[in-house]
Design a protein around this motif. Sequence first.
Motif, PDB file in Angstrom:
ATOM      1  N   GLN A 152       0.826  -1.212   0.000  1.00 55.54           N
ATOM      2  CA  GLN A 152       0.000   0.000   0.000  1.00 55.54           C
ATOM      3  C   GLN A 152       0.861   1.263   0.000  1.00 55.54           C
ATOM      4  O   GLN A 152       0.355   2.347   0.300  1.00 55.54           O
ATOM      5  N   GLN A 153       2.148   1.147  -0.346  1.00 54.32           N
ATOM      6  CA  GLN A 153       3.063   2.285  -0.482  1.00 54.32           C
ATOM      7  C   GLN A 153       3.027   3.193   0.754  1.00 54.32           C
ATOM      8  O   GLN A 153       3.082   4.424   0.650  1.00 54.32           O
ATOM      9  N   GLY A 154       2.906   2.549   1.946  1.00 52.42           N
ATOM     10  CA  GLY A 154       2.987   3.320   3.179  1.00 52.42           C
ATOM     11  C   GLY A 154       1.723   4.052   3.561  1.00 52.42           C
ATOM     12  O   GLY A 154       1.745   4.905   4.459  1.00 52.42           O
ATOM     13  N   GLU A 155       0.613   3.740   2.911  1.00 53.93           N
ATOM     14  CA  GLU A 155      -0.659   4.415   3.223  1.00 53.93           C
ATOM     15  C   GLU A 155      -1.636   3.422   3.859  1.00 53.93           C
ATOM     16  O   GLU A 155      -2.014   2.427   3.210  1.00 53.93           O
ATOM     17  N   PRO A 156      -2.141   3.652   5.059  1.00 52.07           N
ATOM     18  CA  PRO A 156      -1.625   4.605   6.051  1.00 52.07           C
ATOM     19  C   PRO A 156      -0.482   3.992   6.826  1.00 52.07           C
ATOM     20  O   PRO A 156      -0.365   2.776   6.894  1.00 52.07           O
ATOM     21  N   ALA A 157       0.402   4.812   7.414  1.00 54.05           N
ATOM     22  CA  ALA A 157       1.535   4.325   8.203  1.00 54.05           C
ATOM     23  C   ALA A 157       1.269   4.549   9.685  1.00 54.05           C
ATOM     24  O   ALA A 157       0.749   5.593  10.096  1.00 54.05           O
ATOM     25  N   THR A 158       1.620   3.557  10.477  1.00 51.38           N
ATOM     26  CA  THR A 158       1.402   3.593  11.923  1.00 51.38           C
ATOM     27  C   THR A 158       2.741   3.776  12.641  1.00 51.38           C
ATOM     28  O   THR A 158       3.628   2.937  12.488  1.00 51.38           O
ATOM     29  N   PRO A 159       2.922   4.882  13.404  1.00 51.05           N
ATOM     30  CA  PRO A 159       4.152   5.039  14.187  1.00 51.05           C
ATOM     31  C   PRO A 159       4.236   3.960  15.265  1.00 51.05           C
ATOM     32  O   PRO A 159       3.259   3.669  15.956  1.00 51.05           O
ATOM     33  N   LEU A 160       5.413   3.331  15.399  1.00 49.03           N
ATOM     34  CA  LEU A 160       5.615   2.303  16.411  1.00 49.03           C
ATOM     35  C   LEU A 160       6.517   2.762  17.540  1.00 49.03           C
ATOM     36  O   LEU A 160       6.264   2.437  18.702  1.00 49.03           O
ATOM     37  N   ALA A 161       7.588   3.477  17.229  1.00 50.33           N
ATOM     38  CA  ALA A 161       8.511   3.920  18.273  1.00 50.33           C
ATOM     39  C   ALA A 161       9.437   4.978  17.703  1.00 50.33           C
ATOM     40  O   ALA A 161       9.618   5.090  16.475  1.00 50.33           O
ATOM     41  N   SER A 162      10.043   5.768  18.584  1.00 47.44           N
ATOM     42  CA  SER A 162      11.049   6.769  18.185  1.00 47.44           C
ATOM     43  C   SER A 162      11.969   6.999  19.372  1.00 47.44           C
ATOM     44  O   SER A 162      11.671   6.619  20.509  1.00 47.44           O
ATOM     45  N   GLY A 163      13.110   7.622  19.116  1.00 49.33           N
ATOM     46  CA  GLY A 163      14.055   7.854  20.207  1.00 49.33           C
ATOM     47  C   GLY A 163      15.297   8.548  19.699  1.00 49.33           C
ATOM     48  O   GLY A 163      15.406   8.968  18.539  1.00 49.33           O
ATOM     49  N   SER A 164      16.282   8.667  20.589  1.00 52.61           N
ATOM     50  CA  SER A 164      17.589   9.243  20.253  1.00 52.61           C
ATOM     51  C   SER A 164      18.650   8.341  20.862  1.00 52.61           C
ATOM     52  O   SER A 164      18.462   7.783  21.952  1.00 52.61           O
ATOM     53  N   GLY A 165      19.755   8.205  20.150  1.00 55.28           N
ATOM     54  CA  GLY A 165      20.825   7.339  20.610  1.00 55.28           C
ATOM     55  C   GLY A 165      20.491   5.875  20.380  1.00 55.28           C
ATOM     56  O   GLY A 165      19.411   5.488  19.928  1.00 55.28           O
ATOM     57  N   ALA A 166      21.454   5.023  20.694  1.00 52.56           N
ATOM     58  CA  ALA A 166      21.292   3.583  20.539  1.00 52.56           C
ATOM     59  C   ALA A 166      20.917   2.983  21.903  1.00 52.56           C
ATOM     60  O   ALA A 166      21.195   3.583  22.944  1.00 52.56           O
ATOM     61  N   PRO A 167      20.296   1.777  21.926  1.00 50.31           N
ATOM     62  CA  PRO A 167      19.957   0.946  20.759  1.00 50.31           C
ATOM     63  C   PRO A 167      18.636   1.394  20.130  1.00 50.31           C
ATOM     64  O   PRO A 167      17.818   2.040  20.774  1.00 50.31           O
ATOM     65  N   VAL A 168      18.487   0.976  18.853  1.00 54.35           N
ATOM     66  CA  VAL A 168      17.227   1.203  18.151  1.00 54.35           C
ATOM     67  C   VAL A 168      16.409  -0.080  18.297  1.00 54.35           C
ATOM     68  O   VAL A 168      16.720  -1.093  17.678  1.00 54.35           O
ATOM     69  N   THR A 169      15.349  -0.038  19.137  1.00 48.00           N
ATOM     70  CA  THR A 169      14.527  -1.227  19.384  1.00 48.00           C
ATOM     71  C   THR A 169      13.049  -0.855  19.289  1.00 48.00           C
ATOM     72  O   THR A 169      12.671   0.302  19.537  1.00 48.00           O
ATOM     73  N   VAL A 170      12.230  -1.845  18.939  1.00 51.05           N
ATOM     74  CA  VAL A 170      10.799  -1.612  18.838  1.00 51.05           C
ATOM     75  C   VAL A 170      10.050  -2.914  19.106  1.00 51.05           C
ATOM     76  O   VAL A 170      10.513  -3.982  18.736  1.00 51.05           O
ATOM     77  N   GLU A 171       8.857  -2.781  19.755  1.00 52.52           N
ATOM     78  CA  GLU A 171       7.969  -3.923  19.961  1.00 52.52           C
ATOM     79  C   GLU A 171       6.966  -3.945  18.817  1.00 52.52           C
ATOM     80  O   GLU A 171       6.352  -2.925  18.505  1.00 52.52           O
ATOM     81  N   ILE A 172       6.819  -5.122  18.184  1.00 46.88           N
ATOM     82  CA  ILE A 172       5.926  -5.242  17.034  1.00 46.88           C
ATOM     83  C   ILE A 172       4.488  -5.396  17.551  1.00 46.88           C
ATOM     84  O   ILE A 172       3.962  -6.496  17.725  1.00 46.88           O
ATOM     85  N   ALA A 173       3.838  -4.257  17.850  1.00 41.67           N
ATOM     86  CA  ALA A 173       2.458  -4.243  18.318  1.00 41.67           C
ATOM     87  C   ALA A 173       1.549  -4.034  17.113  1.00 41.67           C
ATOM     88  O   ALA A 173       0.967  -2.962  16.910  1.00 41.67           O
TER      89      ALA A 173
END
Length: 208
Positions: A152-173
């Motif tokens: 769907q070319q990113g439509e609609p997109a759901t934000p999952l997580a954001s931050g600064s610095g490492a590590p870059v981690t996210v829970e697949i909700a």
Amino acid sequence: MQRARWRLMRLHALAALAVAVVGACSGSPASADTAPPSSPPTPAATVTPVASPTPAATATPSPVATQPAQPSPEPTLPSGPPAAVLTVNGRTITGDPGSFTWSQAGMEFGSDGPWLPGEDAGAVAAGARVEVAFEPDLRVRSWSIRAAPANQQGEPATPLASGSGAPVTVEIALEDGSWELQLEVELGSTADDRGRGSATYYWRLDVG
């Protein structure tokens, strides 16, 4: 008297004959050859062939090898953003790079691309945690992760997580189904000669 004349004439004839005979017997003296001796024959002149002058050899100029003009090499761009490697369930999957802007070695360059399907990361259970690392390991200034239904070319997109610095981690909700995961990140620093800038990466997940 005639007889006496005839006898006298006969005596004269006999005397003349006797003189002739004596001369013939004694031989005539050889007459001297007063002619000058003939000059010896002049030998014929020997004709010596004269060699014709050999014309000087004309120097033939050697052909000068001409090399085709070599085009100026295109400037080589630096390596650009690092690879982004997602780890989930013990598997590692390198993301497909998308749009980026980068500064390195005094050069500014980049690429603009659409939302991508992404590299297939396989099946992921809802609630699983994934982590992203970078090769080379540059400083992570900021990051954000979004997900959109596949194809769907990113439509609609759901934000999952954001931050600064490492590590870059996210829970697949996410609900069950096929999803495309997008990571946007600011990397590097002015003090790092490996460069700095922003980059986007994509993966595809089957949640369920």
